[in-house]
Enzyme design. Sequence first.
Site, PDB file in Angstrom:
ATOM      1  N   ASP A  51       0.840  -1.187   0.000  1.00 12.20           N
ATOM      2  CA  ASP A  51       0.000   0.000   0.000  1.00 12.20           C
ATOM      3  C   ASP A  51       0.880   1.242   0.000  1.00 12.20           C
ATOM      4  OD1 ASP A  51      -2.807   1.164   0.479  1.00 12.20           O
ATOM      5  OD2 ASP A  51      -1.516   2.211   1.907  1.00 12.20           O
ATOM      6  N   LYS A  85      -2.587   5.862  -4.654  1.00 16.21           N
ATOM      7  CA  LYS A  85      -3.764   6.691  -4.339  1.00 16.21           C
ATOM      8  C   LYS A  85      -3.704   8.028  -5.065  1.00 16.21           C
ATOM      9  CE  LYS A  85      -3.667   4.619   0.266  1.00 16.21           C
ATOM     10  NZ  LYS A  85      -2.295   4.518   0.755  1.00 16.21           N
TER      11      LYS A  85
HETATM   12  N1  LIG Z   1      -5.697   5.901   3.262  1.00 17.99           N
HETATM   13  C1  LIG Z   1      -5.206   6.662   4.199  1.00 17.99           C
HETATM   14  O1  LIG Z   1      -5.615   7.822   4.384  1.00 17.99           O
HETATM   15  C2  LIG Z   1      -4.139   6.096   5.118  1.00 17.99           C
HETATM   16  C3  LIG Z   1      -3.835   6.757   6.320  1.00 17.99           C
HETATM   17  C4  LIG Z   1      -2.861   6.188   7.152  1.00 17.99           C
HETATM   18  C5  LIG Z   1      -2.214   5.007   6.787  1.00 17.99           C
HETATM   19  N2  LIG Z   1      -2.522   4.417   5.593  1.00 17.99           N
HETATM   20  C6  LIG Z   1      -1.830   3.164   5.152  1.00 17.99           C
HETATM   21  O2  LIG Z   1      -1.910   2.174   6.178  1.00 17.99           O
HETATM   22  C7  LIG Z   1      -0.592   1.762   6.538  1.00 17.99           C
HETATM   23  C8  LIG Z   1      -0.536   1.303   8.003  1.00 17.99           C
HETATM   24  O3  LIG Z   1      -0.963   2.327   8.907  1.00 17.99           O
HETATM   25  P1  LIG Z   1       0.055   3.208   9.780  1.00 17.99           P
HETATM   26  O4  LIG Z   1       1.259   3.525   8.986  1.00 17.99           O
HETATM   27  O5  LIG Z   1      -0.750   4.320  10.347  1.00 17.99           O
HETATM   28  O6  LIG Z   1       0.576   2.312  10.972  1.00 17.99           O
HETATM   29  P2  LIG Z   1       0.252   0.944  11.739  1.00 17.99           P
HETATM   30  O7  LIG Z   1       0.223  -0.186  10.780  1.00 17.99           O
HETATM   31  O8  LIG Z   1      -0.912   1.156  12.649  1.00 17.99           O
HETATM   32  O9  LIG Z   1       1.615   0.819  12.598  1.00 17.99           O
HETATM   33  C9  LIG Z   1       1.956   1.766  13.557  1.00 17.99           C
HETATM   34  C10 LIG Z   1       3.360   1.560  14.108  1.00 17.99           C
HETATM   35  O10 LIG Z   1       3.442   0.315  14.770  1.00 17.99           O
HETATM   36  C11 LIG Z   1       4.786  -0.166  14.734  1.00 17.99           C
HETATM   37  N3  LIG Z   1       4.689  -1.632  14.623  1.00 17.99           N
HETATM   38  C12 LIG Z   1       4.523  -2.374  13.502  1.00 17.99           C
HETATM   39  N4  LIG Z   1       4.432  -3.676  13.794  1.00 17.99           N
HETATM   40  C13 LIG Z   1       4.522  -3.783  15.128  1.00 17.99           C
HETATM   41  C14 LIG Z   1       4.492  -4.857  16.026  1.00 17.99           C
HETATM   42  N5  LIG Z   1       4.337  -6.111  15.593  1.00 17.99           N
HETATM   43  N6  LIG Z   1       4.626  -4.588  17.365  1.00 17.99           N
HETATM   44  C15 LIG Z   1       4.780  -3.323  17.798  1.00 17.99           C
HETATM   45  N7  LIG Z   1       4.820  -2.255  16.993  1.00 17.99           N
HETATM   46  C16 LIG Z   1       4.693  -2.473  15.664  1.00 17.99           C
HETATM   47  C17 LIG Z   1       5.424   0.440  13.501  1.00 17.99           C
HETATM   48  O11 LIG Z   1       6.697   0.970  13.814  1.00 17.99           O
HETATM   49  P3  LIG Z   1       8.072   0.249  13.288  1.00 17.99           P
HETATM   50  O12 LIG Z   1       8.239   0.631  11.861  1.00 17.99           O
HETATM   51  O13 LIG Z   1       9.109   0.821  14.188  1.00 17.99           O
HETATM   52  O14 LIG Z   1       7.885  -1.247  13.480  1.00 17.99           O
HETATM   53  C18 LIG Z   1       4.456   1.526  13.058  1.00 17.99           C
HETATM   54  O15 LIG Z   1       5.072   2.785  12.980  1.00 17.99           O
HETATM   55  C19 LIG Z   1       0.265   2.979   6.189  1.00 17.99           C
HETATM   56  O16 LIG Z   1       1.632   2.684   6.163  1.00 17.99           O
HETATM   57  C20 LIG Z   1      -0.337   3.379   4.871  1.00 17.99           C
HETATM   58  O17 LIG Z   1       0.127   2.520   3.845  1.00 17.99           O
HETATM   59  C21 LIG Z   1      -3.490   4.933   4.763  1.00 17.99           C
END
Ligand SMILES: NC(=O)c1ccc[n+]([C@@H]2O[C@H](COP(=O)([O-])OP(=O)(O)OC[C@H]3O[C@@H](n4cnc5c(N)ncnc54)[C@H](OP(=O)(O)O)[C@@H]3O)[C@@H](O)[C@H]2O)c1
Length: 324
Positions: A51, A85
């Site tokens: 994504d 996107k």
């Molecule tokens: N459509 C939209 O408007 C929109 C908005 C926001 C996000 N997104 C998409 O959704 C994706 C995911 O959402 P997000 O980036 O907000 O974050 P998320 O998946 O909720 O992850 C949040 C944080 O958790 C940490 N993490 C990951 N795996 C873990 C684990 N097993 N245990 C503990 N911590 C962990 C990561 O840091 P580390 O890297 O240090 O592991 C990451 O920074 C984005 O990257 C993006 O592609 C889309």
Amino acid sequence: MDLNLSRSVKLNDGHVMPVLGFGTLASDDVPKSKCGEATKVAIDVGFRHFDAAYVYQNEEEVGKAIREKIAEGTVKREDIFYTTKLWTTFCRPELVRPALERSLKALQLDYVDLFIIHLPIAMKPGEELMPKDANGEVILETVDLCGTWAAMEKCKDAGLAKSIGVSNFNHKQLEMILNKPGLEYKPVCNQVECHPYLNQSKLLEFCKSKDIVLVAYSALGSQKNPAWVERGSPSLLEEPVLNAIAKKHNRSPGQVALRFQLQRGVVVLVKSFNQKRIKENFEVFDFELTPEDMKAIEGLNRNFRYFKLPFAVGHPHYPFSEEY
Ligand SMILES: NC(=O)c1ccc[n+]([C@@H]2O[C@H](COP(=O)([O-])OP(=O)(O)OC[C@H]3O[C@@H](n4cnc5c(N)ncnc54)[C@H](OP(=O)(O)O)[C@@H]3O)[C@@H](O)[C@H]2O)c1
């Protein structure tokens, strides 16, 4: 062993999407090269769904990582499901295809698997990602999203995107597209914030009734980037209920939060740029939450949103004033 879970879902246009996706968003202080490295690790551990977005400014690196993995024979192009996107400054219909072509050029790929409207809110067109006026206010404009959608349909017809969908739409905005006169294709998905504190149960039910896949972002509680998320927002992974369930299954709270979504029919994205956690996040197909676990996690819902989009509050297309 997938424990009653298919690894992919058939979309309403016949294409197939892997149910677990790798998020590539990172804050501006993270070097873009990290995103490319993480993408390669993700492919090695088994992720096939990626994504990304124009606005993440990382498509060159993600594209390069994918192409390198194809060149070394680890995967074929058709094994990968890549999402980009349409950023809000390109919502005017005549800007839609050029925006996708820009992403394809950065990626050096011939097509994307999925092209989605990033937000139902348009901003003033131009090179600025967040155009602002002299007072520092983001310059929004009102664009007929049905016109934007018709331009998205043309991208699918041209073969530049296999599937098309939306993100951050509420049910009324989805209905507006579904009821559009002359609709050629329904959105295949609606990508929204979704986690135990905002479980989106009503929107999920609505999407299922229309054969639209709900894709969850920030499933672990977001990166809490202060540019977007209020300080002091709760830390989902410290939630005692999630931790107790994780302990019982000998898993991490993150794995439980991901498995929760998969078991309720939600496609889930997860971002990590850490090798150990990337691997851990793919290990969600070999355990199962009990109906009691699912119920306890559902009980955590408090309609808490990490991404509130303060710049758009009051705009006629602001999606989050609706109940769902
Ligand atoms: N459509 C939209 O408007 C929109 C908005 C926001 C996000 N997104 C998409 O959704 C994706 C995911 O959402 P997000 O980036 O907000 O974050 P998320 O998946 O909720 O992850 C949040 C944080 O958790 C940490 N993490 C990951 N795996 C873990 C684990 N097993 N245990 C503990 N911590 C962990 C990561 O840091 P580390 O890297 O240090 O592991 C990451 O920074 C984005 O990257 C993006 O592609 C889309």
